[in-house]
Scaffold this active site. Structure first.
Site, short mmCIF file in Angstrom:
data_model
loop_
_atom_site.label_atom_id
_atom_site.label_comp_id
_atom_site.label_asym_id
_atom_site.label_seq_id
_atom_site.Cartn_x
_atom_site.Cartn_y
_atom_site.Cartn_z
N ARG A 1 78.06 119.54 85.54
CA ARG A 1 78.07 121.00 85.38
C ARG A 1 79.26 121.61 86.11
O ARG A 1 79.55 121.25 87.24
CB ARG A 1 76.76 121.59 85.94
CG ARG A 1 75.57 121.03 85.18
CD ARG A 1 74.27 121.72 85.55
NE ARG A 1 73.19 121.06 84.82
CZ ARG A 1 71.90 121.40 84.89
NH1 ARG A 1 71.56 122.41 85.67
NH2 ARG A 1 71.00 120.76 84.20
N SER B 1 62.38 121.93 86.39
CA SER B 1 62.30 123.01 85.42
C SER B 1 61.70 122.42 84.16
O SER B 1 62.09 121.36 83.72
CB SER B 1 63.71 123.52 85.16
OG SER B 1 63.65 124.60 84.27
#
Length: 420
Positions: A258, A348
């Site tokens: 990322r 998540s």
RNA sequence: GGAGGGAUCGCAUAGUCUGGCCGAGUGCACCCGCCUCGAAAGCGGGAGUCCCGCAAGGGACCGGGGGUUCGAAUCCCCCUCCCUCCGCCA
């Protein structure tokens, strides 16, 4: 992508749902206009093509004498079809771009609000208390040489690190532990490709929305995945399942990349937020009627994994304003980090309903009636770096060593880490 | 990196040279009948995906994209993937 048919048939419902996510009514109206315009053009193009087709077939059957005149007449039809097709293509481009930018419809039970408005559903485990001033993970790991941030920066720059010695072994132990738990629940282990084509990024909804977060190779147009959700979801693109193929459950292990654009200055210490980390990720394909139950199921596995590591955490129902583009509903688990004196996100778990499936064209064969889009779900089984942080910080002892939780001992072969 | 061969409706294949009668034949598998105590075999029938449409119906799809043509599975160009051989390589 949202369901254009639902938008057509129940525009007010769709507009109201999207309004919760900040999509304004004018944009929804624009989608409806594009949809209507496009369908009208399709009807025109199809009719023109039908005419051209029958004209061509007549030529094939005509006698040589008749041909010349027929061919001349058909030439005009050819031009008309070409003109209409061009208009349809232009409209379709606008249509695709507009629909690609629209996020999924939020689940009715997802709470309102933006980042920070999450609803805490429960706390699990005991918040650890210490007789000493708790150290943070950087101190706990760097001191025994399990983490090398300076050399990570030297070789690759900010937000890169080396895991060394027991740090490296800790990763492998955690990964295998998480894989075993997920496998016990029927998930098939997968090591996926982490360089993917644009199509996979688009299909999973990371493009065009999250473009600035994604690494792209210069000469080959490969995208580096930010999560194995991408290759796991795209695995069954353009496929038709039989009903009894589902549910289909995977658990992937991969590095994740990322760019962390826009987070300068945020979480700069240690390995909480890095450009490259490893993650064990669950992914499920289900029948549309089953996805809410599957969502709870994935969340339960996440909790089993964290609870097995004897970590204190809380479960948060994420508000609509903080959902990723694909998600209809999302639960995060935030672990207690003594080094930050706060709960921070570690896992998540999202139900993306048919949003990814529509773009990926992953469907279920239905004996009578229209084939269905599957629902897809993803949930973090174990984020390596953040779990290491929570683990060493929560299980630290006064001398800087770390107690290895019972469940991890078979995988690590140790009861204590970093003992002097 | 070099040379060659391929990609067709679940699987296997025909069709491509010689463009129209091919959205597409055949075998296997599948579904429904008949036959049978039941099954196998045999016989008859059915069956792809997507889009537009209330429907009737229409359109698209032969790996992907462009082109030639009144008309493309078929001819031309580009791309992707797979296979074989040579070279290199963890």
């Amino acid at each position: 992508m949202i369901d254009p048919r639902l938008l057509r048939e129940e525009p007010d419902t769709v507009a109201a749902a999207l309004a919760r996510r900040g999509v304004d009514a004018a944009e929804v109206q624009r989608l409806r206009d594009l949809d209507e315009h496009r369908r009208a053009l399709i009807a025109e193009v199809d009719a023109a093509r039908a005419e051209q087709k029958s004209a061509s077939q007549a030529i094939g059957k005509a006698t040589p004498d008749e041909r010349g005149a027929l061919i001349d007449a058909a030439g005009e039809l050819k031009q008309r079809v070409a003109d209409l097709e061009e208009r349809l293509e232009a409209t379709t481009r606008d249509y695709d771009a507009a629909f690609a930018a629209v996020p999924n419809l939020p689940h009715p039970d997802a709470p309102d609000g933006d980042e920070g408005d999450g609803v805490v559903l429960r706390h699990v485990g005991q918040r650890p208390s210490f007789d000493h001033e708790p150290r943070d993970h950087v101190e706990l790991l760097e001191t025994p040489g399990a983490l090398d941030l300076a050399r990570g920066a030297k070789v690759s720059g900010a937000r890169f690190a080396y895991l060394v010695g027991d740090g490296a072994l800790l990763e492998l132990a955690l990964v295998r532990y998480a894989l075993d738990v997920a496998m016990a629940h029927g998930h098939i282990p997968v090591i996926p490709p982490v360089l993917v084509r644009e199509q996979a990024m688009y299909g999973t909804g990371f493009l065009p929305t999250d473009e600035q977060q994604i690494f792209l190779t210069r000469d080959d147009d490969y995208y580096l995945v930010g999560t194995s959700e991408v290759p796991l979801a795209a695995m069954h693109a353009d496929e038709l399942f039989d009903a009894d193929d589902l549910p289909l459950r995977y658990v992937g292990y991969s590095p994740c990349f990322r760019r962390e654009a826009g987070s300068h200055g945020k979480d700069t210490r240690g390995i909480f937020r890095v450009h490259q980390f490893e993650k064990v990720e669950m992914f499920a394909f289900t029948h549309p009627d089953e996805s809410s139950a599957e969502h709870e199921r994935l969340l339960a596995i996440e909790e089993e994994i964290l609870a097995g590591l004897e970590l204190h955490y809380r479960v948060v129902d994420i508000p609509v304003g903080d959902l990723g583009a694909s998600a209809a509903r999302k639960f995060d688990i935030e672990a207690w980090l003594p080094g930050q004196d706060d709960y921070r996100e570690v896992t998540s778990c999202s139900n993306t309903t048919d949003y990814q499936a529509r773009r990926l064209k992953t469907r279920i064969r239905v004996a009578d009636g229209d084939n269905l889009l599957v629902h897809t779900l993803n949930g973090t089984a174990l984020p390596v770096q953040r779990t290491i942080i929570a683990l060493v910080e929560q299980h630290q002892r006064a001398d800087g060593s770390v107690t290895v939780p019972e469940a991890l001992r078979p995988y690590l072969g140790r009861e204590v880490l970093f003992q002097a």
